[in-house]
Design a protein around this motif. Structure first.
Motif, mmCIF file in Angstrom:
data_model
loop_
_atom_site.group_PDB
_atom_site.id
_atom_site.type_symbol
_atom_site.label_atom_id
_atom_site.label_comp_id
_atom_site.label_asym_id
_atom_site.label_seq_id
_atom_site.Cartn_x
_atom_site.Cartn_y
_atom_site.Cartn_z
ATOM 1 N N ASP A 204 22.579 -11.567 -42.549
ATOM 2 C CA ASP A 204 22.170 -12.252 -41.319
ATOM 3 C C ASP A 204 22.503 -13.736 -41.391
ATOM 4 O O ASP A 204 23.023 -14.321 -40.439
ATOM 5 N N ASP A 205 22.214 -14.357 -42.541
ATOM 6 C CA ASP A 205 22.484 -15.778 -42.702
ATOM 7 C C ASP A 205 23.991 -16.060 -42.681
ATOM 8 O O ASP A 205 24.449 -16.970 -41.993
ATOM 9 N N PHE B 219 19.005 -10.144 -45.445
ATOM 10 C CA PHE B 219 18.807 -11.582 -45.245
ATOM 11 C C PHE B 219 20.116 -12.338 -45.450
ATOM 12 O O PHE B 219 20.474 -13.231 -44.686
ATOM 13 N N TRP C 110 16.972 -16.478 -49.644
ATOM 14 C CA TRP C 110 17.167 -15.179 -50.275
ATOM 15 C C TRP C 110 17.832 -15.286 -51.633
ATOM 16 O O TRP C 110 17.978 -14.316 -52.338
ATOM 17 N N ARG D 185 17.010 -8.027 -49.397
ATOM 18 C CA ARG D 185 17.695 -9.325 -49.487
ATOM 19 C C ARG D 185 19.138 -9.232 -49.006
ATOM 20 O O ARG D 185 19.691 -10.217 -48.526
#
Length: 124
Positions: free
Chosen positions: A78-79, A75, A112, A72
């Motif tokens: 990246d976000d 994630f 996430w 996570r």
């Protein structure tokens, strides 16, 4: 002693070599993740990657290992990078930061989980 007085430093070795750096005033936005990474597991993953000949690069050499231990984290990074650009993972993983003030203080929600956004300002 360094941790008691604060400031900036380059930390190398196994965290045992602390070289003070000059103070640079800057504002940061902290992203406090609702996931955490076990530091010992992160270092084991780092050692495993290194044993396989994988060279870690970037500002935080623990990022790839942190992503292995707690996907996570990847994630979230990246976000946040899509939203805000250059976001750096701090240490082995439960906080990220970006220079300047971005977004709005509060929570950023994604598939996430939730990230709490905190603005910090250097006191000059």
């Amino acid at each position: 002693a360094f941790c008691q007085r604060g400031g900036r430093a380059m930390v190398t070795g196994v965290g045992d070599i602390v070289t003070p750096l000059a103070f640079i005033p800057q504002d940061l936005t902290l992203f406090l993740l609702d996931v955490s990474v076990n530091t010992a597991e992160c270092y084991r993953a780092y050692d495993e990657l290194a044993a396989r000949g994988i060279v870690m690069s970037g500002e935080n050499h623990l990022e790839q290992a942190a992503r292995m231990v707690e996907p996570r984290v990847g994630f979230v990074l990246d976000d946040l990078r899509q939203r805000y650009g250059h976001v750096t993972l701090a240490g082995s993983g439960s906080t990220c930061f970006v220079k300047g003030h971005v977004g709005t203080p509060g929570d950023v929600r994604g598939p996430w989980g939730t990230v709490t956004t905190v603005w910090t300002k250097t006191i000059r």
